[in-house]
Design a protein around this motif. Structure first.
Motif, PDB file in Angstrom:
ATOM      1  N   GLU A  15       0.843  -1.210   0.000  1.00  0.00           N
ATOM      2  CA  GLU A  15       0.000   0.000   0.000  1.00  0.00           C
ATOM      3  C   GLU A  15       0.872   1.253   0.000  1.00  0.00           C
ATOM      4  OE1 GLU A  15      -1.664   3.476   1.709  1.00  0.00           O
ATOM      5  OE2 GLU A  15      -0.556   2.130   3.023  1.00  0.00           O
ATOM      6  N   PHE A  70     -13.391  -0.907  -8.562  1.00  0.00           N
ATOM      7  CA  PHE A  70     -12.840  -1.669  -7.441  1.00  0.00           C
ATOM      8  C   PHE A  70     -11.345  -1.388  -7.296  1.00  0.00           C
ATOM      9  CE2 PHE A  70     -10.775  -5.417  -5.668  1.00  0.00           C
ATOM     10  CZ  PHE A  70     -11.478  -5.588  -4.495  1.00  0.00           C
ATOM     11  N   ASP A  73     -10.828   2.307  -6.145  1.00  0.00           N
ATOM     12  CA  ASP A  73     -11.221   2.512  -4.745  1.00  0.00           C
ATOM     13  C   ASP A  73     -10.305   1.787  -3.773  1.00  0.00           C
ATOM     14  OD1 ASP A  73     -13.305   4.126  -5.554  1.00  0.00           O
ATOM     15  OD2 ASP A  73     -14.829   2.565  -5.372  1.00  0.00           O
ATOM     16  N   ALA A  74      -9.676   0.704  -4.221  1.00  0.00           N
ATOM     17  CA  ALA A  74      -8.787  -0.060  -3.344  1.00  0.00           C
ATOM     18  C   ALA A  74      -7.649   0.792  -2.805  1.00  0.00           C
ATOM     19  CB  ALA A  74      -8.235  -1.279  -4.082  1.00  0.00           C
ATOM     20  N   ASP A  77      -9.300   2.360   0.150  1.00  0.00           N
ATOM     21  CA  ASP A  77      -9.944   1.354   0.998  1.00  0.00           C
ATOM     22  C   ASP A  77      -8.922   0.531   1.783  1.00  0.00           C
ATOM     23  OD1 ASP A  77     -12.357   2.217  -0.030  1.00  0.00           O
ATOM     24  OD2 ASP A  77     -12.676   0.441  -1.290  1.00  0.00           O
ATOM     25  N   ILE A  78      -7.842   0.126   1.126  1.00  0.00           N
ATOM     26  CA  ILE A  78      -6.824  -0.696   1.792  1.00  0.00           C
ATOM     27  C   ILE A  78      -6.176   0.087   2.933  1.00  0.00           C
ATOM     28  CG2 ILE A  78      -4.581  -1.851   1.498  1.00  0.00           C
ATOM     29  CD1 ILE A  78      -6.953  -3.411   0.304  1.00  0.00           C
TER      30      ILE A  78
END
Length: 101
Positions: A15, A70, A73-74, A77-78
């Protein structure tokens, strides 16, 4: 270090290594969605700091759009989920520490 702790550390490292900034999607009108960092509209059109990935499909394919969203947004979100896991682990550790005789 537990397997879970090791895995969370690896996820956090990925990340942190990913392209920073908010990610968004841009559709080319021909079936390809671009996942871009720093995507923003301007009077001359949409611009971005970097294209992170492309997702290819057929024109009008809603699954391609959902997959692109997806991925985009990850990025946030992560980070949110990792921070929440750390918060809950700290709360659990504090509860465990205070409940020890």
């Amino acid at each position: 270090m537990s397997d879970t702790t090791t895995r969370i550390a690896a996820i956090r490292a990925r990340e942190q290594a990913a392209t920073p900034s908010h990610w968004g999607t841009h559709y080319d009108g021909n079936g390809t969605y671009y996942i871009s960092a720093g995507l923003r509209p301007t009077p001359a059109g949409t611009v971005c700091d970097a294209v992170v990935a492309e997702v290819h499909g057929e024109h009008g394919d809603s699954q391609t759009y959902r997959d692109a969203r997806f991925i985009a947004d990850a990025r946030e979100d992560i980070a949110f989920l990792l921070d929440r896991v750390a918060e809950l682990e700290a709360a659990l550790a504090a509860t465990h520490h205070t409940s020890q005789p």
